[in-house]
Design an enzyme around this catalytic site. Structure first.
Site, PDB file in Angstrom:
ATOM      1  N   SER A 151      45.234 -23.781  98.806  1.00 30.13           N
ATOM      2  CA  SER A 151      45.626 -22.374  99.039  1.00 30.13           C
ATOM      3  C   SER A 151      47.019 -21.832  98.744  1.00 30.13           C
ATOM      4  CB  SER A 151      44.741 -21.439  99.477  1.00 30.13           C
ATOM      5  OG  SER A 151      44.430 -20.174  99.133  1.00 30.13           O
ATOM      6  N   ASP A 318      37.100 -23.027  90.204  1.00 34.92           N
ATOM      7  CA  ASP A 318      38.175 -22.395  91.046  1.00 34.92           C
ATOM      8  C   ASP A 318      38.898 -21.570  89.959  1.00 34.92           C
ATOM      9  OD1 ASP A 318      40.692 -20.982  92.579  1.00 34.92           O
ATOM     10  OD2 ASP A 318      41.149 -23.354  92.951  1.00 34.92           O
ATOM     11  N   HIS A 351      37.010 -21.995  94.617  1.00 35.74           N
ATOM     12  CA  HIS A 351      38.556 -21.985  95.532  1.00 35.74           C
ATOM     13  C   HIS A 351      37.779 -22.580  96.304  1.00 35.74           C
ATOM     14  CE1 HIS A 351      42.576 -21.441  96.567  1.00 35.74           C
ATOM     15  NE2 HIS A 351      42.075 -20.539  96.989  1.00 35.74           N
ATOM     16  N   ASP A 352      36.910 -22.237  97.443  1.00 36.30           N
ATOM     17  CA  ASP A 352      36.652 -22.832  99.080  1.00 36.30           C
ATOM     18  C   ASP A 352      36.748 -24.367  98.227  1.00 36.30           C
ATOM     19  OD1 ASP A 352      36.772 -21.600 100.547  1.00 36.30           O
ATOM     20  OD2 ASP A 352      35.526 -20.143 101.140  1.00 36.30           O
TER      21      ASP A 352
END
Length: 376
Positions: A151, A318, A351-352
């Site tokens: 990220s 994501d 995304h995590d």
């Protein structure tokens, strides 16, 4: 090495200035909070820098001092993991502008003796990388075996590779991008406006005895951001439309649904460990990030002549930093003649995923790092 005060957990160094920032301001000095794990070898060739994401910190593999929770990336960093203190000298630094010991808006301005608040200068991700480079100098590390991050951490990795190509032997960029998109900026602006609309924000002047922080605004900002870290499929699987501790709808505005309760918990718990002004500054730094713009408008220029080996990883669920963003970086690396490998992994976590249990990610990173030549 263990007797050297520079190495270990919960360290803070004051780096002498002047420290010039991209925005034109100058800091007289800079504090950087950091942790190290493992031992720097005699050749000083086994150092790995871990770069954290927006709301992360330097406690990558140690318990957080405020929450007591384990480090935020123990799935990647630790004994038997891809970044292993038995093989690597690991460094993780709290970014410039944050609130866990590094210089930021909550820090005391030496010129006034009061917290900077909004008088702290606006920073960039390149400023963060410059501060980390000074930390590496302090630790006696001239060249890094690898810089690794996901990220916003991946953006810092790209800045390192572009700004200090001779100091980075390999770069691992996970779930990231070479610039912040209009959609990303929009989500950040919602969060910033939530903070600044909180009556307790008071133009950022909420520090000091008896002051009340803008926790309501910060919680809403966190809730909005947290949605972007997840995927629709993941939310549906975890919560669906199930009700929270009740048999029927309340026909009111309490948290009827489990997903509402979850987001409220995420927002409230976040305010216990993070500063609202730091959130403003770091999100703005991310919004300003555009590596191509920094290099004449062409992304490949950022990697021209680079001898760094790159590994890029994206996740199919994501939507915050989709696979297309990683592919754009790979295309630029190919155009620059840089060595690059890329893989898109499948995960329901959105995304995590880079922080969660994705065994394939560990295998990719481990294999890549083991293939990096051991010589400087």
């Amino acid at each position: 090495m263990s007797e050297d005060a520079r190495f270990g957990l919960s360290r803070v160094v004051t780096l002498p200035g002047p420290f010039a920032l991209d925005g034109g301001a100058v800091l007289a000095s800079v504090d950087i909070a950091y942790e190290t794990y493992g031992t720097l070898n005699a050749e000083r060739s086994n150092a790995v820098l871990i770069c954290h994401a927006l709301t992360g910190d330097h406690h990558v593999a140690s318990d957080h001092p405020r929450t007591g929770k384990p480090g935020w990336w123990t799935r990647m960093v630790g004994p038997g993991q891809p970044v292993d203190p038995a093989r690597h000298f690991i460094v993780c630094a709290n970014v410039l502008g944050s609130c866990m010991g590094s210089s930021g808006p909550a820090s005391v301005d030496p010129a006034t003796g009061r917290p900077y608040a909004m008088r702290f200068p606006v920073i960039t991700l390149r400023d963060m990388a410059r501060a980390q480079a000074l930390l590496m100098d302090h630790l006696g590390v001239a060249k890094l075996l690898a810089v690794v991050g996901g990220s916003m951490g991946g953006m810092q990795v790209l800045e390192w590779a572009a700004t200090y190509p001779d100091r980075v032997r390999s770069a691992v960029v996970i779930a990231s991008a070479a610039r912040h998109s209009a959609q990303n900026i929009a989500f950040h602006e919602v969060g910033r406006q939530a903070i600044m609309a909180d009556p307790n924000w008071r133009e950022g002047e909420y520090y000091g005895a008896g002051a009340v922080a803008p926790t309501a605004g910060l919680a809403v900002a966190r809730m909005a951001a947290h949605i972007t870290y997840l995927s629709e499929a993941g939310l549906t699987e975890k919560f669906g439309r199930r009700l929270q501790a009740r048999e029927t709808k309340s026909f009111g505005f309490d948290a009827d649904f489990q997903v509402e309760s979850y987001l409220r918990h995420q927002g409230i718990s976040f305010t216990d460990r993070f500063d609202a002004n730091s959130y403003l500054y770091i999100t703005r730094a991310m919004d300003y990030f555009d590596l191509a713009e920094e290099h004449g408008g062409r992304l490949a220029n950022a990697f021209a002549g680079s001898a760094t080996r790159f590994c890029l990883v994206s996740f199919d669920s994501d939507w915050l930093y989709p696979t297309s963003e990683s592919r754009a970086i790979v295309h630029a690396l190919n155009a620059a003649g840089a060595a690059a490998s890329f893989v898109e992994l499948s995960s329901p976590f959105g995304h995590d995923a880079f922080l969660l249990d994705v065994p394939e990610l560990n295998r990719v990173v481990d294999g890549f790092l083991r293939a990096v030549p051991s010589c400087l």
